[in-house]
Design a protein around this motif. Sequence first.
Motif, PDB file in Angstrom:
ATOM      1  N   ALA A  21       0.829  -1.213   0.000  1.00 43.73           N
ATOM      2  CA  ALA A  21       0.000   0.000   0.000  1.00 43.73           C
ATOM      3  C   ALA A  21       0.861   1.260   0.000  1.00 43.73           C
ATOM      4  CB  ALA A  21      -0.907  -0.008   1.220  1.00 43.73           C
ATOM      5  N   THR A  22       0.468   2.185  -0.824  1.00 47.24           N
ATOM      6  CA  THR A  22       1.167   3.477  -0.849  1.00 47.24           C
ATOM      7  C   THR A  22       0.091   4.559  -0.738  1.00 47.24           C
ATOM      8  OG1 THR A  22       0.968   3.435  -3.220  1.00 47.24           O
ATOM      9  CG2 THR A  22       3.104   2.729  -2.317  1.00 47.24           C
ATOM     10  N   GLY A  23       0.487   5.784  -1.003  1.00 48.55           N
ATOM     11  CA  GLY A  23      -0.476   6.887  -1.077  1.00 48.55           C
ATOM     12  C   GLY A  23      -1.246   7.042   0.215  1.00 48.55           C
ATOM     13  N   ILE A  24      -2.543   7.180   0.067  1.00 46.73           N
ATOM     14  CA  ILE A  24      -3.375   7.523   1.221  1.00 46.73           C
ATOM     15  C   ILE A  24      -3.313   6.456   2.335  1.00 46.73           C
ATOM     16  CG2 ILE A  24      -5.534   6.495   0.372  1.00 46.73           C
ATOM     17  CD1 ILE A  24      -6.661   9.373   1.408  1.00 46.73           C
ATOM     18  N   THR A  63      -9.013   1.907   6.822  1.00 46.35           N
ATOM     19  CA  THR A  63      -8.816   1.290   5.500  1.00 46.35           C
ATOM     20  C   THR A  63     -10.161   0.975   4.826  1.00 46.35           C
ATOM     21  OG1 THR A  63      -6.958   0.191   6.610  1.00 46.35           O
ATOM     22  CG2 THR A  63      -7.351  -0.388   4.308  1.00 46.35           C
ATOM     23  N   THR A  64     -11.071   0.367   5.590  1.00 50.42           N
ATOM     24  CA  THR A  64     -12.381   0.027   5.009  1.00 50.42           C
ATOM     25  C   THR A  64     -13.107   1.287   4.539  1.00 50.42           C
ATOM     26  OG1 THR A  64     -12.595  -1.865   6.483  1.00 50.42           O
ATOM     27  CG2 THR A  64     -14.634  -1.038   5.528  1.00 50.42           C
ATOM     28  N   LEU A  65     -12.995   2.348   5.338  1.00 51.97           N
ATOM     29  CA  LEU A  65     -13.733   3.570   4.998  1.00 51.97           C
ATOM     30  C   LEU A  65     -13.231   4.151   3.677  1.00 51.97           C
ATOM     31  CD1 LEU A  65     -13.921   5.365   8.506  1.00 51.97           C
ATOM     32  CD2 LEU A  65     -15.088   3.324   7.709  1.00 51.97           C
ATOM     33  N   VAL A  66     -11.906   4.175   3.521  1.00 44.84           N
ATOM     34  CA  VAL A  66     -11.330   4.713   2.280  1.00 44.84           C
ATOM     35  C   VAL A  66     -11.802   3.879   1.089  1.00 44.84           C
ATOM     36  CG1 VAL A  66      -9.165   5.047   0.993  1.00 44.84           C
ATOM     37  CG2 VAL A  66      -9.289   5.684   3.411  1.00 44.84           C
ATOM     38  N   GLU A  67     -11.755   2.558   1.239  1.00 43.71           N
ATOM     39  CA  GLU A  67     -12.144   1.684   0.124  1.00 43.71           C
ATOM     40  C   GLU A  67     -13.632   1.840  -0.203  1.00 43.71           C
ATOM     41  OE1 GLU A  67      -9.938  -0.197  -1.810  1.00 43.71           O
ATOM     42  OE2 GLU A  67      -8.580   1.093  -0.669  1.00 43.71           O
ATOM     43  N   LYS A 192      13.099  18.808  10.466  1.00 42.42           N
ATOM     44  CA  LYS A 192      13.231  18.289   9.084  1.00 42.42           C
ATOM     45  C   LYS A 192      12.318  17.073   8.893  1.00 42.42           C
ATOM     46  CE  LYS A 192      17.698  18.383   8.364  1.00 42.42           C
ATOM     47  NZ  LYS A 192      18.926  17.623   8.334  1.00 42.42           N
ATOM     48  N   ARG A 193      12.341  16.203   9.887  1.00 42.10           N
ATOM     49  CA  ARG A 193      11.512  14.986   9.784  1.00 42.10           C
ATOM     50  C   ARG A 193      10.031  15.344   9.722  1.00 42.10           C
ATOM     51  NH1 ARG A 193      14.099  10.138  10.781  1.00 42.10           N
ATOM     52  NH2 ARG A 193      16.144  10.380  11.736  1.00 42.10           N
ATOM     53  N   PHE A 194       9.649  16.325  10.537  1.00 39.07           N
ATOM     54  CA  PHE A 194       8.239  16.730  10.540  1.00 39.07           C
ATOM     55  C   PHE A 194       7.856  17.285   9.167  1.00 39.07           C
ATOM     56  CE2 PHE A 194       5.222  20.272  10.885  1.00 39.07           C
ATOM     57  CZ  PHE A 194       4.085  19.548  11.222  1.00 39.07           C
ATOM     58  N   GLU A 195       8.720  18.135   8.615  1.00 39.61           N
ATOM     59  CA  GLU A 195       8.402  18.741   7.316  1.00 39.61           C
ATOM     60  C   GLU A 195       8.262  17.656   6.239  1.00 39.61           C
ATOM     61  OE1 GLU A 195      10.612  22.468   6.972  1.00 39.61           O
ATOM     62  OE2 GLU A 195      10.144  22.377   4.825  1.00 39.61           O
ATOM     63  N   LYS A 196       9.148  16.668   6.312  1.00 40.49           N
ATOM     64  CA  LYS A 196       9.075  15.564   5.338  1.00 40.49           C
ATOM     65  C   LYS A 196       7.786  14.764   5.523  1.00 40.49           C
ATOM     66  CE  LYS A 196      12.432  12.526   3.943  1.00 40.49           C
ATOM     67  NZ  LYS A 196      13.630  11.723   4.206  1.00 40.49           N
ATOM     68  N   ALA A 197       7.437  14.528   6.801  1.00 41.13           N
ATOM     69  CA  ALA A 197       6.215  13.759   7.084  1.00 41.13           C
ATOM     70  C   ALA A 197       4.989  14.530   6.600  1.00 41.13           C
ATOM     71  CB  ALA A 197       6.108  13.463   8.577  1.00 41.13           C
ATOM     72  N   ALA A 198       5.005  15.849   6.794  1.00 44.41           N
ATOM     73  CA  ALA A 198       3.855  16.655   6.354  1.00 44.41           C
ATOM     74  C   ALA A 198       3.735  16.588   4.833  1.00 44.41           C
ATOM     75  CB  ALA A 198       4.015  18.102   6.825  1.00 44.41           C
ATOM     76  N   ALA A 199       4.873  16.598   4.140  1.00 40.17           N
ATOM     77  CA  ALA A 199       4.828  16.510   2.667  1.00 40.17           C
ATOM     78  C   ALA A 199       4.263  15.141   2.258  1.00 40.17           C
ATOM     79  CB  ALA A 199       6.229  16.706   2.094  1.00 40.17           C
ATOM     80  N   ALA A 200       4.656  14.096   2.990  1.00 37.86           N
ATOM     81  CA  ALA A 200       4.165  12.745   2.658  1.00 37.86           C
ATOM     82  C   ALA A 200       2.661  12.645   2.903  1.00 37.86           C
ATOM     83  CB  ALA A 200       4.917  11.697   3.463  1.00 37.86           C
ATOM     84  N   VAL A 201       2.198  13.217   4.024  1.00 37.85           N
ATOM     85  CA  VAL A 201       0.748  13.181   4.306  1.00 37.85           C
ATOM     86  C   VAL A 201       0.010  13.957   3.217  1.00 37.85           C
ATOM     87  CG1 VAL A 201      -1.075  13.935   5.901  1.00 37.85           C
ATOM     88  CG2 VAL A 201       1.017  12.900   6.803  1.00 37.85           C
ATOM     89  N   SER A 202       0.562  15.100   2.864  1.00 35.56           N
ATOM     90  CA  SER A 202      -0.067  15.940   1.856  1.00 35.56           C
ATOM     91  C   SER A 202      -0.175  15.186   0.519  1.00 35.56           C
ATOM     92  CB  SER A 202       0.794  17.198   1.695  1.00 35.56           C
ATOM     93  OG  SER A 202       0.157  18.118   0.902  1.00 35.56           O
ATOM     94  N   ARG A 203       0.911  14.527   0.124  1.00 35.06           N
ATOM     95  CA  ARG A 203       0.895  13.750  -1.138  1.00 35.06           C
ATOM     96  C   ARG A 203      -0.090  12.590  -1.030  1.00 35.06           C
ATOM     97  NH1 ARG A 203       6.369  14.126  -0.848  1.00 35.06           N
ATOM     98  NH2 ARG A 203       6.546  12.014  -0.025  1.00 35.06           N
ATOM     99  N   GLY A 204      -0.063  11.918   0.137  1.00 28.70           N
ATOM    100  CA  GLY A 204      -0.948  10.759   0.337  1.00 28.70           C
ATOM    101  C   GLY A 204      -2.400  11.171   0.245  1.00 28.70           C
ATOM    102  N   VAL A 205      -2.732  12.251   0.924  1.00 30.74           N
ATOM    103  CA  VAL A 205      -4.131  12.686   0.933  1.00 30.74           C
ATOM    104  C   VAL A 205      -4.526  13.168  -0.462  1.00 30.74           C
ATOM    105  CG1 VAL A 205      -5.764  14.290   1.954  1.00 30.74           C
ATOM    106  CG2 VAL A 205      -4.060  13.217   3.386  1.00 30.74           C
ATOM    107  N   ALA A 206      -3.584  13.823  -1.145  1.00 30.25           N
ATOM    108  CA  ALA A 206      -3.897  14.297  -2.502  1.00 30.25           C
ATOM    109  C   ALA A 206      -4.153  13.102  -3.418  1.00 30.25           C
ATOM    110  CB  ALA A 206      -2.752  15.143  -3.040  1.00 30.25           C
ATOM    111  N   SER A 207      -3.416  12.007  -3.206  1.00 26.78           N
ATOM    112  CA  SER A 207      -3.611  10.844  -4.088  1.00 26.78           C
ATOM    113  C   SER A 207      -4.992  10.235  -3.865  1.00 26.78           C
ATOM    114  CB  SER A 207      -2.527   9.797  -3.856  1.00 26.78           C
ATOM    115  OG  SER A 207      -2.739   9.171  -2.609  1.00 26.78           O
TER     116      SER A 207
END
Length: 382
Positions: A21-24, A63-67, A192-207
């Motif tokens: 699993a990737t993305g969201i 997971t079920t809710l997203v699906e 730095k880690r927080f900023e990276k995590a926020a970017a990952a959440v942002s990309r995940g939610v956008a996907s």
Amino acid sequence: MNPTAKALQSVDWDFSNAPVATGIHAIHPYPAKFIPQIPGRLIELFHPGDGSAVLDPFCGAGTTLVEAIDRGLDAWGIDLNPIACLMARVKTTPFPFEMEPVAKRIVRQAQDNFFKRAVSVPAIPRVGYWFKPDIQLRIAALVAEINQVDTLAIREALQVALSSIIVRVSNQESNTRYAAVEKDVAAEDVFKRFEKAAAAVSRGVASGSDSLCRHLGKATVLNRDILSVTAEELPSNIGLVVTSTPYPNAYEYWLYHKYRMYWLGMNPLEVRQREIGARAHYFKKKAQDEGDFERQMGACFQLLARVMKPGAKACFVVGRSIIHGRAIDNVALLRRAAEPQGFAVEGTVERRILSTRKTFNLAHGKIERENLIVFALQQGEL
Ligand SMILES: C[S@@+](CC[C@H](N)C(=O)[O-])C[C@H]1O[C@@H](n2cnc3c(N)ncnc32)[C@H](O)[C@@H]1O
């Protein structure tokens, strides 16, 4: 063979070739979360196709809710763990704009406050044992800034980002081992880690936001003890239940999220008290046993019987467990809990949990297989 059993046989439930699993679905770790293909296929096979909602009474990370909402269905989720519910909400909330600029601003402000020494660490039990002093101050600075973000959806997404790095920057060995170890984490890396995590959440939610922005389906998450939820709080025409239960003496969701909860202002001890299956309940005076679990699941099926449409299916995934050396047959146990409430088993299948797909590893019980049971709510009077 009945049609349900036949439909179950038509799928390779191991999903050996499915991509990880990737993305969201990957914005935050959560132990024992579904691989998304499981609820996805169950919805495709067993939803009645009449637009009725899907319910997951132990929804975990959602997971079920997203699906379900990806397939245009409304979804309801219940979970006791506030970190799980936070994740489930963030994954299913329409998220129309970019979060990264907000995260950058928060980091700048938190850094400023940290260097000016204008930060205080909240009262958290044994915080010094689990977090180095400079790390504590940096997390506290981030929390204070995140709490000031007005837009709920952004604030919660940033909380998920922060929560996702807490174990990494603490002395806790891993997401599934609650032991303090010396780790190589530089305090300067927290921002730095927080900023990276926020970017990952942002990309995940956008996907995942394609369907969310089109509002194909809507999700509602209740952060509650299932045993306290009443039928009146849920829709009365649930068309499908898809869930994976906690099971006796298997795992402690509250424990591995303990410091995430403390930092985000939640109370892990309340969660511990009500968590079904938590190991803590099986190792004390007046310890719980499988009879307690059967009773708890019975109450859950009683609620389901009141909110599901007659004939609707309830799909349960459950692994094996061991209580004080005794192997517990959780399939038989769920069956005994369900049948008096008007459910009948229509099919069961065993699936392998591939070692590459395990979201957790239990030292005390190597869970390599789990069962999928499909119940149907019988029509008419009992
Ligand atoms: C196997 S996990 C569910 C994981 C989920 N399928 C996912 O994909 O993330 C079981 C869940 O049951 C929840 N739980 C335990 N006791 C509960 C209770 N009394 N009421 C509601 N949820 C509870 C735990 O917090 C945990 O999230």
